[in-house]
Design an enzyme around this catalytic site. Structure first.
Site, mmCIF file in Angstrom:
data_model
loop_
_atom_site.group_PDB
_atom_site.id
_atom_site.type_symbol
_atom_site.label_atom_id
_atom_site.label_comp_id
_atom_site.label_asym_id
_atom_site.label_seq_id
_atom_site.Cartn_x
_atom_site.Cartn_y
_atom_site.Cartn_z
ATOM 1 N N ALA A 109 0.834 -1.207 0.000
ATOM 2 C CA ALA A 109 0.000 0.000 0.000
ATOM 3 C C ALA A 109 0.866 1.255 0.000
ATOM 4 O O ALA A 109 1.999 1.259 0.485
ATOM 5 C CB ALA A 109 -0.910 0.006 1.223
ATOM 6 N N LYS A 110 0.295 2.326 -0.566
ATOM 7 C CA LYS A 110 0.916 3.651 -0.549
ATOM 8 C C LYS A 110 -0.076 4.611 0.095
ATOM 9 O O LYS A 110 -1.216 4.250 0.354
ATOM 10 C CB LYS A 110 1.209 4.125 -1.981
ATOM 11 C CG LYS A 110 2.120 3.229 -2.766
ATOM 12 C CD LYS A 110 2.254 3.759 -4.184
ATOM 13 C CE LYS A 110 3.035 2.800 -5.048
ATOM 14 N NZ LYS A 110 3.152 3.301 -6.418
ATOM 15 N N GLY A 113 -4.631 10.107 -1.229
ATOM 16 C CA GLY A 113 -5.266 11.405 -1.074
ATOM 17 C C GLY A 113 -4.318 12.567 -1.238
ATOM 18 O O GLY A 113 -4.635 13.544 -1.904
ATOM 19 N N GLU A 114 -3.152 12.497 -0.636
ATOM 20 C CA GLU A 114 -2.230 13.630 -0.707
ATOM 21 C C GLU A 114 -1.794 13.897 -2.151
ATOM 22 O O GLU A 114 -1.677 15.046 -2.552
ATOM 23 C CB GLU A 114 -1.001 13.390 0.168
ATOM 24 C CG GLU A 114 -1.320 13.274 1.639
ATOM 25 C CD GLU A 114 -1.989 14.512 2.212
ATOM 26 O OE1 GLU A 114 -1.623 15.634 1.804
ATOM 27 O OE2 GLU A 114 -2.873 14.357 3.057
#
Length: 157
Positions: A109-110, A113-114
């Protein structure tokens, strides 16, 4: 805390600008993000849409006004934020589980949203430039700033 699992994203927008009033209407915002392996796809989608909405508000409306250290718009009546009525259709393209997993993130996972949140302001500013030919380099991009820039542009030509 520093994250070692960064994502990549892109945003495109379509706007309409009234050259008489300087009012910007966002017609559509499309944001894409490679979040690696989405641990909770619905939550990741919410993060991405929320980041886009916050960025639209930051770019077009939100402004803390101060005079002599005093905040002049301290309530939600005076501080303009987007409501559902102000928002354009939002398309979220999330490359969940098909993107590029990050070996530093849990299960690949990364962050989510940002990457979208940082792309929307630039996409909106560029769309405004494409629409009326003036570049506003500070946010929020208000009708007053657009009208002033249009006036200066007409004076130079």
């Amino acid at each position: 805390q520093l994250s070692e699992a960064f994502s990549f994203g892109a945003s495109i927008t379509e706007v309409e600008v009234d050259p008489e009033t300087g009012i910007v209407k966002a017609l559509e915002v499309t944001a894409a993000q490679d979040c690696g392996f989405a641990l909770n796809p619905m939550l990741v989608e919410g993060q991405c849409v929320g980041a886009a909405v916050m960025s639209i508000g930051q770019t077009l409306w939100e402004d803390v006004m101060r005079e002599d250290g005093k905040i002049l718009n301290p309530s939600f009546l005076d501080y303009k934020m987007p409501t559902a009525m102000d928002l354009p259709p939002l398309e979220n393209i999330m490359h969940k589980n098909a993107g590029s997993p990050d070996p530093n993130g849990p299960f690949g996972a990364k962050e989510a949203g940002e990457g979208i949140g940082t792309g929307v302001p630039g996409a909106l500013a560029n769309a405004i430039y494409d629409a009326v030919g003036v570049r506003i380099k500070s946010s929020p991009i208000t009708p007053e700033k657009i009208l002033q820039a249009l006036k200066e542009k007409e004076g130079k030509e």
